[in-house]
Design a protein around this motif. Sequence first.
Motif, PDB file in Angstrom:
ATOM      1  N   GLU A 106      61.982 -32.868  45.387  1.00 18.32           N
ATOM      2  CA  GLU A 106      62.120 -31.479  44.930  1.00 18.32           C
ATOM      3  C   GLU A 106      61.146 -30.578  45.672  1.00 18.32           C
ATOM      4  N   LYS A 107      59.900 -31.020  45.785  1.00 16.82           N
ATOM      5  CA  LYS A 107      58.893 -30.215  46.478  1.00 16.82           C
ATOM      6  C   LYS A 107      59.247 -30.030  47.949  1.00 16.82           C
ATOM      7  N   ALA A 108      59.677 -31.098  48.597  1.00 18.05           N
ATOM      8  CA  ALA A 108      59.960 -31.045  50.031  1.00 18.05           C
ATOM      9  C   ALA A 108      61.235 -30.261  50.334  1.00 18.05           C
ATOM     10  N   THR A 109      62.255 -30.366  49.478  1.00 24.88           N
ATOM     11  CA  THR A 109      63.472 -29.599  49.737  1.00 24.88           C
ATOM     12  C   THR A 109      63.219 -28.105  49.560  1.00 24.88           C
TER      13      THR A 109
ATOM     14  N   SER B  12      54.045 -23.509  57.800  1.00 21.22           N
ATOM     15  CA  SER B  12      54.670 -22.807  58.902  1.00 21.22           C
ATOM     16  C   SER B  12      54.901 -23.758  60.060  1.00 21.22           C
ATOM     17  N   LEU B  13      56.006 -23.549  60.810  1.00 21.16           N
ATOM     18  CA  LEU B  13      56.337 -24.406  61.925  1.00 21.16           C
ATOM     19  C   LEU B  13      55.604 -23.994  63.181  1.00 21.16           C
ATOM     20  N   ALA B  14      55.343 -25.007  63.992  1.00 23.00           N
ATOM     21  CA  ALA B  14      54.691 -24.725  65.263  1.00 23.00           C
ATOM     22  C   ALA B  14      55.648 -24.034  66.223  1.00 23.00           C
ATOM     23  N   ALA B  15      56.955 -24.237  66.047  1.00 21.10           N
ATOM     24  CA  ALA B  15      57.929 -23.635  66.949  1.00 21.10           C
ATOM     25  C   ALA B  15      57.893 -22.120  66.839  1.00 21.10           C
ATOM     26  N   PRO B  16      58.189 -21.392  67.907  1.00 23.24           N
ATOM     27  CA  PRO B  16      58.130 -19.940  67.885  1.00 23.24           C
ATOM     28  C   PRO B  16      59.201 -19.342  66.996  1.00 23.24           C
ATOM     29  N   PHE B  17      58.905 -18.205  66.425  1.00 22.57           N
ATOM     30  CA  PHE B  17      59.864 -17.481  65.594  1.00 22.57           C
ATOM     31  C   PHE B  17      60.991 -16.953  66.476  1.00 22.57           C
TER      32      PHE B  17
ATOM     33  N   ILE C 290      59.638 -31.105  58.259  1.00 23.52           N
ATOM     34  CA  ILE C 290      59.415 -31.440  56.856  1.00 23.52           C
ATOM     35  C   ILE C 290      59.429 -32.945  56.624  1.00 23.52           C
ATOM     36  N   THR C 291      60.182 -33.694  57.412  1.00 22.81           N
ATOM     37  CA  THR C 291      60.336 -35.136  57.189  1.00 22.81           C
ATOM     38  C   THR C 291      58.997 -35.876  57.101  1.00 22.81           C
ATOM     39  N   PRO C 292      58.088 -35.757  58.082  1.00 19.97           N
ATOM     40  CA  PRO C 292      56.811 -36.478  57.937  1.00 19.97           C
ATOM     41  C   PRO C 292      55.958 -35.952  56.792  1.00 19.97           C
ATOM     42  N   GLN C 293      56.103 -34.680  56.452  1.00 19.19           N
ATOM     43  CA  GLN C 293      55.349 -34.136  55.328  1.00 19.19           C
ATOM     44  C   GLN C 293      55.818 -34.764  54.019  1.00 19.19           C
ATOM     45  N   GLN C 294      57.131 -34.927  53.868  1.00 16.09           N
ATOM     46  CA  GLN C 294      57.653 -35.551  52.647  1.00 16.09           C
ATOM     47  C   GLN C 294      57.191 -36.992  52.541  1.00 16.09           C
ATOM     48  N   ARG C 295      57.229 -37.711  53.632  1.00 15.64           N
ATOM     49  CA  ARG C 295      56.767 -39.103  53.602  1.00 15.64           C
ATOM     50  C   ARG C 295      55.297 -39.181  53.196  1.00 15.64           C
TER      51      ARG C 295
ATOM     52  N   PHE D 272      61.495 -27.071  52.639  1.00 20.91           N
ATOM     53  CA  PHE D 272      62.528 -26.969  53.670  1.00 20.91           C
ATOM     54  C   PHE D 272      63.234 -25.620  53.582  1.00 20.91           C
ATOM     55  N   ALA D 273      63.593 -25.214  52.352  1.00 28.00           N
ATOM     56  CA  ALA D 273      64.272 -23.931  52.159  1.00 28.00           C
ATOM     57  C   ALA D 273      63.379 -22.757  52.569  1.00 28.00           C
ATOM     58  N   GLU D 274      62.118 -22.808  52.171  1.00 26.42           N
ATOM     59  CA  GLU D 274      61.189 -21.720  52.502  1.00 26.42           C
ATOM     60  C   GLU D 274      61.012 -21.580  54.006  1.00 26.42           C
ATOM     61  N   GLN D 275      60.818 -22.705  54.679  1.00 27.86           N
ATOM     62  CA  GLN D 275      60.534 -22.636  56.109  1.00 27.86           C
ATOM     63  C   GLN D 275      61.773 -22.299  56.925  1.00 27.86           C
TER      64      GLN D 275
END
Length: 329
Positions: free
Chosen positions: A43-46, A13-18, A265-270, A49-52
């Motif tokens: 594949e996992k990160a994309t 989940s993102l820290a940014a508000p919904f 997602i970018t730092p998570q994928q790295r 990305f779609a889910e979030q």
Amino acid sequence: MTNITRRTAIGASLAAPFISNSAYAQGVRLRLAHPHPESDSWEKATRLFAEQLKERTGGAVTVQVFGNGVLGSDQTIIASARSGTLDIALTGNPFFTGMAPKLNALDLPFLFRDRRHVAVVLDGEIGNSLRTELEPHGLHVLGFWDIGFRNITNSRRAVNAPADLRGLKIRTTPNPAHIKTFQLLGANPAPLPFTELFTALETRAVDGQENPTTLIRNARFWEVQKHLSLTRHAYTAGILAMSRRRFDALPAAQQEAVMAVAAAITPQQRQMNESADADALSDLKSHGMAVVETPDRDAMAALVAEPVRREFAERFGSALPDAIAGAAA
């Protein structure tokens, strides 16, 4: 099972508000394509990305992911995003350098020290300036993802020193820095799309290739390659880029959501790739690959680092590679 057979299947989940649904009055479905196998971090990160993105927009923006090259080669994916027939392309930086040659600076051999150095460069002023190189070509960069430090595999012999590469036909990307590097090392570089690589190795159309251990493992190259040498001769970034036309057509709230989720997602994928390095090497050994863990990198660097960098500087000046090399990590 061959790579051809595998490729036929479409696969926090993102820290940014919904933000409320009212900000996303127009629902939109985006199509994203990449060439890497289903087991790869891309594949996992994309999919993350779609889910979030769906969660952040309350379901107003959805992403359909097409991995494993099912929508075409690296060049096809990029061309489709530029034309607007594909919404988001993810593939290696070397495949963008034909239209934006300054990006070739990221692929210069023996330039990046480690992933901390990479992050400082790609997430700072240098990375921001390089993003703009793709804007005139119809692409809006969402993030620089990780492929990793490249290592050499082949089916013929162990590679301990530059002389061991002499005469080997090595698949490279079409990137000028990669091609020049292997020419200077005495190999015969053979540019090919990643989607064609497994078959080329299997049929011995090429002797070897160069990629990070995670991708060597995930693409199952151990089935068709015997020798691995941990040369770490260059770093390769992946570029997550959206069709400029498609991005501009989105409402401002949706644009903001796409950018915010990509940034998260970018730092998570790295990190996924960095964490997987040790396990990937262990897996490759368990599948019978003979590994040279300490090849003569200094000898290789002495042959290629300055000549390839000088060739870049003759076209674009030395300021960019100097800035990358001098970036504090």
